[in-house]
Design a protein around this motif. Structure first.
Motif, short mmCIF file in Angstrom:
data_model
loop_
_atom_site.label_atom_id
_atom_site.label_comp_id
_atom_site.label_asym_id
_atom_site.label_seq_id
_atom_site.Cartn_x
_atom_site.Cartn_y
_atom_site.Cartn_z
N ARG A 43 0.85 -1.19 0.00
CA ARG A 43 0.00 0.00 0.00
C ARG A 43 0.88 1.22 0.00
NH1 ARG A 43 -4.35 2.27 3.10
NH2 ARG A 43 -4.58 4.29 2.13
N LYS A 44 0.60 2.15 -0.89
CA LYS A 44 1.38 3.37 -0.97
C LYS A 44 0.71 4.45 -0.12
CE LYS A 44 4.10 5.35 -4.61
NZ LYS A 44 4.25 5.55 -6.04
N LEU A 45 1.52 5.11 0.71
CA LEU A 45 1.03 6.20 1.55
C LEU A 45 1.63 7.52 1.08
CD1 LEU A 45 1.35 4.69 5.14
CD2 LEU A 45 -0.65 4.72 3.65
N PHE A 46 0.87 8.59 1.23
CA PHE A 46 1.32 9.92 0.87
C PHE A 46 1.09 10.84 2.06
CE2 PHE A 46 -0.11 7.74 -2.90
CZ PHE A 46 0.91 7.97 -3.81
N PHE A 47 2.11 11.66 2.39
CA PHE A 47 2.00 12.59 3.51
C PHE A 47 2.17 14.02 3.02
CE2 PHE A 47 4.01 9.41 6.78
CZ PHE A 47 2.92 8.57 6.63
N SER A 48 1.31 14.89 3.47
CA SER A 48 1.47 16.32 3.18
C SER A 48 2.54 16.89 4.11
CB SER A 48 0.14 17.05 3.43
OG SER A 48 -0.15 17.03 4.83
#
Length: 191
Positions: A81-86
């Motif tokens: 699962r790919k996660l993205f953080f601001s």
């Protein structure tokens, strides 16, 4: 005929209410306070499922923050699962782990051992019970997913981007999370 219960989203105001309660809850042991603050922070800023948190230790979270996201392995359908953080997510999540010295410490550790992840079902039951105590019925750990997706949709983020962010294979599933706020509906009225 059964009645479908309304599920509530977690927006910023509800997140802050939850965090404020955790910080002031005199019945919580310090270890559990830290655990809940980390869990709620990760859920709020990433939209991951609660059962995915037990795949993340402090070292992995630091790595994800440094890269503003990355890949985690999830047990759901045995996939990555790919996660993205601001930038905001990185800043806030860093605050939650800055004093942790053990990179193997789990975000959702067991009650007694910091390096052992809590069983997913126990974790879900405990977190949901606490959330409902603070926010009321209709609030569960999944409310964070619904909340972040609803905010993205209200900000006119396209469905494909929302689907990819949340990790769904099918956009139809993603659209089920779209819940407009009362204020958004009122502001959209044409008559």
């Amino acid at each position: 005929m059964s009645t479908k219960r309304i599920r509530h989203s977690i927006d910023r105001a509800k997140y802050l209410k939850l965090i404020t309660h955790v910080k002031s809850d005199v019945d919580l042991k310090e270890h559990n306070r830290i655990k809940l603050l980390r869990i709620f922070g990760v859920l709020y800023y990433t939209g991951i499922r609660l059962n995915e948190i037990h795949h993340i230790n402090i070292g992995k979270l630091r790595e994800l923050i440094a890269e503003q996201g990355g890949v985690i392995y999830t047990s759901k359908k045995d996939k990555e699962r790919k996660l993205f953080f601001s930038d905001t997510a990185c800043k806030e999540l860093t605050k939650l782990i800055k004093h942790e010295t053990n990179p193997l410490a789990q975000i959702a550790s067991s009650w007694n051992k910091q390096t052992t992840a809590m069983h997913p079902i126990s974790l879900i039951n405990s977190v949901n019970k606490y959330m409902q105590k603070v926010l009321g019925a209709g609030h569960t750990s999944h409310s964070f997913r619904q909340g972040i997706l609803s905010e993205m949709f209200e900000s006119h983020v396209d469905t494909g981007t929302c689907r990819d962010f949340i990790g769904h294979a099918d956009a139809t599933t993603t659209l089920k999370y779209k819940v407009s706020t009362d204020n958004h509906i009122r502001s959209s009225l044409v008559r």
